[in-house]
Design an enzyme around this catalytic site. Sequence first.
Site, PDB file in Angstrom:
ATOM      1  N   GLU A 212       0.804  -1.218   0.000  1.00  0.00           N
ATOM      2  CA  GLU A 212       0.000   0.000   0.000  1.00  0.00           C
ATOM      3  C   GLU A 212       0.842   1.275   0.000  1.00  0.00           C
ATOM      4  O   GLU A 212       0.416   2.322   0.493  1.00  0.00           O
ATOM      5  CB  GLU A 212      -0.939   0.006   1.213  1.00  0.00           C
TER       6      GLU A 212
ATOM      7  N   TYR B 200     -16.789  13.168  19.412  1.00  0.00           N
ATOM      8  CA  TYR B 200     -15.404  12.704  19.504  1.00  0.00           C
ATOM      9  C   TYR B 200     -14.792  12.402  18.143  1.00  0.00           C
ATOM     10  O   TYR B 200     -13.618  12.707  17.907  1.00  0.00           O
ATOM     11  CB  TYR B 200     -15.342  11.495  20.441  1.00  0.00           C
TER      12      TYR B 200
END
Length: 211
Positions: free
Chosen positions: A70, A116
């Site tokens: 990746e 959050y």
Amino acid sequence: MSAEARLIAAGRALVEAGLSPGSSGNVSLRDGDRILMTGTGTRLGLLEPTDIAVLDGEGNQLSGPKPSKEVALHLALYAKNPDHRAVVHVHSPFAVAVSCLAPWSEHSAIPPLTPYSLMRVGQVPLLPFAAPGDPAMGRLITDSAFPFRGALLANHGAVVSGEDIERAIDSMVEFEEACRITVLTDGADRRLIAPDQVRAITGQWGMPWSD
């Protein structure tokens, strides 16, 4: 602590948080002109210095084992957020689950359910599917019109960048929790945070959000 030691500690933290099953996931950090990246097929909870590949800024290998496939994904996120020094990519269960669902909106697959995730990640667009390791994954990040520090990869997992490796991990932990809440409330009559409050929270914490 050396950059190598910080990368090893990051891998263990991700496993302890339940975000990296098996040998899945990869982590990188920028150290000066170098990029340190976990090697292909490594278990993040069992990393050793010999498991860390060293690349130049263009992704060319300088030393160590073969890096994760990746590389293009990581390089693209560094290019998108030039002040960020770390990238975390995981196949955590709830992130993968949400990556298989229709996104909440074009700019964020995850709805604004709690403050959050807005404070730690902001918006997380769902990027189209590309096979793992396909360089097209990097182009999907580069071509996205939305600013973001985290994104879902369709039917694959999650990726996030941060100003340092510790903040990238914190963001990924909150990212996964937001995905868990998204799954738990899927199909219910959700109560979302009001748009003006979303803007206020993301603005205060310097997180991306598009109206």
